[in-house]
Design an enzyme around this catalytic site. Structure first.
Site, PDB file in Angstrom:
ATOM      1  N   CYS A 132     -69.388 -91.163  -4.905  1.00 46.06           N
ATOM      2  CA  CYS A 132     -69.133 -91.206  -3.467  1.00 46.06           C
ATOM      3  C   CYS A 132     -69.014 -92.648  -2.954  1.00 46.06           C
ATOM      4  O   CYS A 132     -68.011 -93.283  -3.183  1.00 46.06           O
ATOM      5  CB  CYS A 132     -70.191 -90.402  -2.714  1.00 46.06           C
ATOM      6  SG  CYS A 132     -69.644 -89.933  -1.044  1.00 46.06           S
ATOM      7  N   HIS A 150     -70.369 -85.164  -5.366  1.00 45.84           N
ATOM      8  CA  HIS A 150     -71.780 -85.449  -5.665  1.00 45.84           C
ATOM      9  C   HIS A 150     -72.270 -84.593  -6.842  1.00 45.84           C
ATOM     10  O   HIS A 150     -72.940 -83.573  -6.644  1.00 45.84           O
ATOM     11  CB  HIS A 150     -72.644 -85.183  -4.434  1.00 45.84           C
ATOM     12  CG  HIS A 150     -72.545 -86.243  -3.398  1.00 45.84           C
ATOM     13  ND1 HIS A 150     -73.392 -87.321  -3.333  1.00 45.84           N
ATOM     14  CD2 HIS A 150     -71.652 -86.399  -2.385  1.00 45.84           C
ATOM     15  CE1 HIS A 150     -73.053 -88.100  -2.322  1.00 45.84           C
ATOM     16  NE2 HIS A 150     -71.989 -87.561  -1.731  1.00 45.84           N
ATOM     17  N   GLU A 182     -74.642 -85.264  -8.759  1.00 40.53           N
ATOM     18  CA  GLU A 182     -76.093 -85.402  -8.929  1.00 40.53           C
ATOM     19  C   GLU A 182     -76.874 -84.283  -8.240  1.00 40.53           C
ATOM     20  O   GLU A 182     -78.029 -84.029  -8.575  1.00 40.53           O
ATOM     21  CB  GLU A 182     -76.553 -86.771  -8.405  1.00 40.53           C
ATOM     22  CG  GLU A 182     -76.801 -86.881  -6.919  1.00 40.53           C
ATOM     23  CD  GLU A 182     -75.526 -86.883  -6.079  1.00 40.53           C
ATOM     24  OE1 GLU A 182     -75.621 -86.768  -4.834  1.00 40.53           O
ATOM     25  OE2 GLU A 182     -74.426 -87.005  -6.658  1.00 40.53           O
TER      26      GLU A 182
END
Length: 260
Positions: free
Chosen positions: A112, A224, A226
């Site tokens: 990002c 994202h 993660e």
């Protein structure tokens, strides 16, 4: 036993009870550990000597997302929306670190804001408000509600045939979340597209073969991975690949026992 690879993770600079504090989302340090590595947080970088000292320690770099944006002065523009947060201290640290890490062949994964930092650091530019560009989707997603909704699946991305990402994942498209307002406008020299959103916006890139140092590794993604990475097979594969690259770097540069 070999020690785990050390991965540098930048901290953001935010006011907490009227004091500037350094913050890193736990989901990012968890993802570094999912990759089989140890996170090493850094804040500001005071000059080239300190930058060299940090990179001497590193077996990898993970550039995180953040509520803040890269200051547009770094790609020759004025601030478009003054209400959005900026973080000039983080800019100063990461934009200096990125080209040096790449030059050393240190594996780098960028998410990002980190994805946008890499593009800017290498000479690219950004759309400051993708949703206001004709023909582009609103990539900001859902900005309120539980995290499961904010970071839930938003749209498909198409992986470039024959690209490193399609080879790694062994598929033509994947579904991703989307919580960003900025995006790549002009791709930096030396980067190649790995994935695009349905509106054509670049969603992932890597170093092209001519720009990658021997053994170098770079993957930038606009989404994202993660978020709950351990529950998402695609995200898990991305972090495993990053961790493997960090392990290989450690073995090449630290000796068989990983000693410094």
């Amino acid at each position: 036993m070999k020690r785990k690879p050390l991965v540098l993770v930048p901290a953001c600079h935010r006011p907490v009870e009227e004091h500037i504090s350094h913050t890193v989302g736990k989901k990012y340090t968890d993802a570094v550990r999912l990759a089989g590595c140890l996170p090493l947080l850094f804040t500001t970088i005071q000059g080239p000597d300190e930058l060299d000292d940090l990179l001497d320690l590193a077996d990898g770099v993970l550039l995180t997302g953040s509520p803040s944006n890269v200051h547009p002065s770094h790609f020759g523009e004025e601030v478009y929306n003054t209400r959005l947060p900026l973080d000039p201290d983080r800019d100063a640290a990461t934009l200096a670190l990125i080209p040096q890490a790449i030059a050393r062949g240190i594996p780098l994964m960028a998410i990002c804001r980190g994805f946008q930092e890499v593009n800017v650091a290498l000479g690219g530019s950004l759309f400051q408000a993708v949703h206001e560009i004709e023909g582009q989707l609103d990539h900001r997603g859902v900005d309120e509600g539980p995290h499961e909704l904010v970071y839930g699946p938003a749209h498909l991305v198409s992986l470039e045939p024959g690209g490193r990402l399609s080879q790694l994942l062994q598929r033509a498209e994947i579904e991703v979340n989307s919580v960003h307002g900025q995006g790549v406008k002009r791709l930096a020299p030396g980067l190649r597209v790995e994935a695009r959103a349905p509106d054509g916006l670049i969603e992932a890139f890597s170093l092209d073969d001519g720009s990658a140092p021997s053994g170098g590794y770079l993957l930038g993604v606009q989404w994202h991975p993660e978020w709950q990475a351990h529950l998402n097979p695609v995200s898990t594969r991305l972090f495993e690949a990053f961790g493997q690259a960090c392990s290989h770097y450690r073995d090449r540069h630290r000796g068989p026992d990983g000693a410094r």
